[in-house]
Design an enzyme around this catalytic site. Sequence first.
Site, PDB file in Angstrom:
ATOM      1  CG  ASP A   1      -1.311  26.520 -24.683  1.00 44.02           C
ATOM      2  OD1 ASP A   1      -2.426  27.063 -24.803  1.00 44.02           O
ATOM      3  OD2 ASP A   1      -0.387  26.574 -25.440  1.00 44.02           O
TER       4      ASP A   1
ATOM      5  CG  HIS B   1      -0.207  29.479 -33.362  1.00 43.58           C
ATOM      6  ND1 HIS B   1       0.575  28.120 -33.217  1.00 43.58           N
ATOM      7  CD2 HIS B   1       0.440  30.268 -32.400  1.00 43.58           C
ATOM      8  CE1 HIS B   1       1.176  28.290 -32.308  1.00 43.58           C
ATOM      9  NE2 HIS B   1       1.434  29.320 -31.900  1.00 43.58           N
TER      10      HIS B   1
ATOM     11  CE1 TYR C   1       3.501  25.939 -30.175  1.00 41.86           C
ATOM     12  CE2 TYR C   1       2.678  24.810 -28.313  1.00 41.86           C
ATOM     13  CZ  TYR C   1       2.846  26.240 -28.837  1.00 41.86           C
ATOM     14  OH  TYR C   1       2.447  27.241 -28.372  1.00 41.86           O
TER      15      TYR C   1
ATOM     16  CE  LYS D   1      -1.294  28.165 -28.531  1.00 45.19           C
ATOM     17  NZ  LYS D   1      -0.455  27.074 -28.016  1.00 45.19           N
TER      18      LYS D   1
END
Length: 271
Positions: A45, A108, A50, A75
């Site tokens: 994930d 998200h 990120y 996301k």
Amino acid sequence: MNINTKVKLCCCQKMPIVALGVWQSGKDTKQAVLDALKAGYRHIDTAACYGNEEAVGMAIKESGIPREEIFITTKLWNDDIRKHRTKEALQESLRRLQVDYVDLYLIHWPVEGYIDAYLEMEKLKEAGLIKSIGVSNFRKSHLQNLLANVHKIPSVNQIEINPQMQDEETIEFCQENKIVLEAWSPLGSGACLHIPAIEMIAKKYHKSSAQIILRWLLQRHIVVLPKSIHKDRIEENIDLFDFELTDEEMSLMNALNQNKRTGPDPDDFDF
Ligand code: A2P
């Protein structure tokens, strides 16, 4: 329930019930994903924001495991939702991950424009770039608004769930509507590991507090996404299938709720 157990999503796809989360894994992301795949994880994930989709993609390539055996979630970031860049953002994620589809693509956060983004994602699913569509950080009110405006219900809602943060209203709504729940920060970013009641149950089963929390979530039919960059913890966090919590222990864990978030509130955030 075992290491290979999968949950069926509403679009008929199957998703492994334990994933490696890589938020804040930074420079250690690639090694963490390699360690996870070696330990038996088949679900990773990540998210565009990120900043580590490239590392995830490199680890998957290097592992030699066929693409179709690994479930990849990423996301759509808030700025891309606001700027109506859903298609472009997905293409950028695919390029960084070095894949030609993602198994699950999530909105998200419920920022303005999420309905348009979701409708665009429905088209991208038709085009084969996404297998399943879901959302993240949606509370019951956001889901109700979404369901009133789109064609298909989301397969998944990924929210913060841990012993101290159980948004029962949203959990119940998802379970009633067959939206699979995923727990981010299942360990409360580490804050739930020293709760005496959990330590007591851990002692009984010769397991760690982390394993008790993750097992509790799985027994509540909630998919878990523990993050770790340490090999021993990565292995520990999927070693969950040789014990079972009793009904009494489940109730005790459920009763630890304090509605105390470790992350942002989906009804009040500014990013
Ligand atoms: P680290 O990455 O250094 O191992 P959550 O998934 O709830 O956000 O929790 C992640 C935090 O908990 C991270 O700080 C991670 O640290 C730590 N962590 C993950 N797994 C374990 C474990 N099995 N035991 C103790 N700490 C853990």
